[in-house]
Scaffold this motif. Structure first.
Motif, PDB file in Angstrom:
ATOM      1  N   LYS A 208       0.883  -1.166   0.079  1.00  0.00           N
ATOM      2  CA  LYS A 208       0.186   0.075   0.030  1.00  0.00           C
ATOM      3  C   LYS A 208       0.844   1.173   0.015  1.00  0.00           C
ATOM      4  CE  LYS A 208      -3.969   2.118   2.438  1.00  0.00           C
ATOM      5  NZ  LYS A 208      -3.520   3.516   2.125  1.00  0.00           N
ATOM      6  N   ILE A 209       1.929   1.358   0.674  1.00  0.00           N
ATOM      7  CA  ILE A 209       2.784   2.377   0.777  1.00  0.00           C
ATOM      8  C   ILE A 209       3.471   2.431  -0.601  1.00  0.00           C
ATOM      9  CG2 ILE A 209       5.133   3.167   1.545  1.00  0.00           C
ATOM     10  CD1 ILE A 209       2.898   3.558   3.736  1.00  0.00           C
ATOM     11  N   LEU A 210       3.867   1.642  -1.235  1.00  0.00           N
ATOM     12  CA  LEU A 210       4.568   1.651  -2.413  1.00  0.00           C
ATOM     13  C   LEU A 210       3.575   2.115  -3.468  1.00  0.00           C
ATOM     14  CD1 LEU A 210       6.669  -1.573  -2.611  1.00  0.00           C
ATOM     15  CD2 LEU A 210       7.386   0.914  -2.102  1.00  0.00           C
ATOM     16  N   LEU A 211       2.337   1.639  -3.515  1.00  0.00           N
ATOM     17  CA  LEU A 211       1.301   2.086  -4.378  1.00  0.00           C
ATOM     18  C   LEU A 211       0.904   3.560  -4.503  1.00  0.00           C
ATOM     19  CD1 LEU A 211      -0.924  -1.278  -4.528  1.00  0.00           C
ATOM     20  CD2 LEU A 211       0.846  -0.339  -6.240  1.00  0.00           C
ATOM     21  N   ASP A 212       0.970   4.136  -3.048  1.00  0.00           N
ATOM     22  CA  ASP A 212       0.614   5.234  -2.698  1.00  0.00           C
ATOM     23  C   ASP A 212       2.010   6.310  -2.889  1.00  0.00           C
ATOM     24  OD1 ASP A 212      -1.890   4.723  -1.969  1.00  0.00           O
ATOM     25  OD2 ASP A 212      -1.466   4.604   0.002  1.00  0.00           O
ATOM     26  N   LYS A 213       2.855   5.710  -3.149  1.00  0.00           N
ATOM     27  CA  LYS A 213       4.115   6.300  -3.715  1.00  0.00           C
ATOM     28  C   LYS A 213       4.579   7.253  -2.620  1.00  0.00           C
ATOM     29  CE  LYS A 213       3.469   6.388  -8.646  1.00  0.00           C
ATOM     30  NZ  LYS A 213       3.279   7.240  -9.822  1.00  0.00           N
ATOM     31  N   LYS A 214       4.396   6.931  -1.279  1.00  0.00           N
ATOM     32  CA  LYS A 214       4.800   7.697   0.017  1.00  0.00           C
ATOM     33  C   LYS A 214       6.264   7.289   0.337  1.00  0.00           C
ATOM     34  CE  LYS A 214       0.339   8.321   2.155  1.00  0.00           C
ATOM     35  NZ  LYS A 214      -0.752   8.099   3.368  1.00  0.00           N
TER      36      LYS A 214
END
Length: 252
Positions: A208-214
Motif C-alpha cells: 500500500k505504501i509503495l502504491l501510494d508512492k509515499k
C-alpha cells in the motif's frame, strides 16, 4: 518542490518517527525525511504549504520553522534536452542504492553463513530453514536495539500494528522466537505458518505504501539504520514468504 525545516523538541528516534508520520499525513506532502541529529525535516510537496499548516499537524511539544529551499540542480530546464533528466535519475538511483547498502550487506552475510552451514551436506533442504532462522535473529536484533522507537516506525505501515499497538512492541520478540524455532528445528510447521501470517500482513502494508508512492522509513532494520521503504523491502518479504510456502509443501 522541496523545503527544509528546523524542528525543535525531538529527543529520541520515537520523536523523529512521530514527526515524520505527522508531516507525511499533511495533504499535498509526497515525501518527508527527518534527521534527529540535525533537527531538521526535508519535505517534498506538490504545491506550496505554509509553515502554520505543518505546525498544526504536529503535537505542541514540537516547533517547526523553515530553514531554506533546496533546488535540484539536475532537474530538467524545460529546454527539451533529456540530458538533464538523465542526470537527475542517475543521482536518485545512486542515493537509493547507497541507502539500501546496509540491507544488502546483511542479506549477503546471512546467505554466506547459510552456505557455510550447509555446503558439506548432501541434502540442502535444511538450508532454507537456516537462512530463515538467521534472517529473523539478525533482523530482530536491530529492532531490539531501539525498542522505544521501533513501534512508532512499524505502525506507520503494518496494518495489524495500527489496530493493535501492543503488537508492534512484541513483534521483535516474535521474530526472535521464530528464528530460534527454525535454527533448532522446533515445531517447524507452526513456525512456517506464523511466518506466512506476520510477513503476509506486513507485505500488505508495504504494498500500500509503495502504491501510494509515499516515502517513509522501513522498520525492518529497526531505527538504528535508516532504510527507506522501497521495492527491496517488498522483495525481501516475498522471498521469505516463498521459502515458507516451499518448506510447508515439503513437510505437510
Amino acid at each position: 518542490m522541496k523545503h527544509t525545516y528546523h524542528i525543535q523538541g525531538m529527543t529520541c528516534n520515537g520523536c523523529r518517527t512521530s514527526v515524520e508520520q505527522k508531516l507525511s499525513e499533511v495533504s499535498g506532502v509526497t515525501n518527508v525525511s527527518v534527521n534527529l541529529e540535525k533537527e531538521e525535516a526535508i519535505i517534498q510537496m506538490q504545491g506550496h504549504i505554509d509553515t502554520a499548516t505543518f505546525q498544526k499537524a504536529l503535537p505542541e511539544k514540537y516547533t517547526i520553522s523553515e530553514k531554506k529551499t533546496e533546488k535540484n540542480v539536475f532537474a530538467s530546464t524545460g529546454n527539451g534536452n533529456d540530458e538533464d533528466n538523465i542526470f537527475s535519475k542517475a543521482e536518485t538511483e545512486k542515493s537509493k542504492l547507497q541507502q539500501l547498502k546496509p540491507l544488502l550487506i546483511i542479506l549477503g552475510y546471512i546467505a554466506i553463513a547459510t552456505v557455510l552451514l550447509n555446503y558439506q551436506r548432501e541434502n540442502w533442504n535444511s538450508a532454507m530453514l537456516d537462512f530463515m532462522g538467521l534472517f529473523f535473529i539478525v533482523f530482530s536484533f536491530f529492532k531490539i536495539l531501539d525498542l522505544k522507537g521501533f513501534p512508532d516506525s512499524f505502525r506507520m505501515y503494518d496494518p495489524l500494528a495500527k489496530i493493535v499497538p501492543a503488537y508492534a512492541w512484541v513483534y521483535p520478540f516474535i521474530e526472535t522466537a521464530l528464528g530460534l524455532m527454525f535454527l533448532m528445528r522446533f515445531e517447524i510447521p507452526i513456525a512456517l505458518i506464523a511466518t506466512l501470517i506476520i510477513l503476509g500482513i506486513t507485505t500488505v502494508g508495504v504494498t500500500k505504501i509503495l502504491l501510494d508512492k509515499k516515502s517513509i522509513q522501513c522498520a525492518c532494520l529497526g531505527t538504528a539504520l535508516k532504510l527507506p521503504m522501497t521495492e527491496a523491502t517488498f522483495i525481501e518479504n516475498t522471498i521469505m514468504i516463498v521459502m515458507a510456502v516451499v518448506m510447508l509443501t515439503r513437510i505437510l
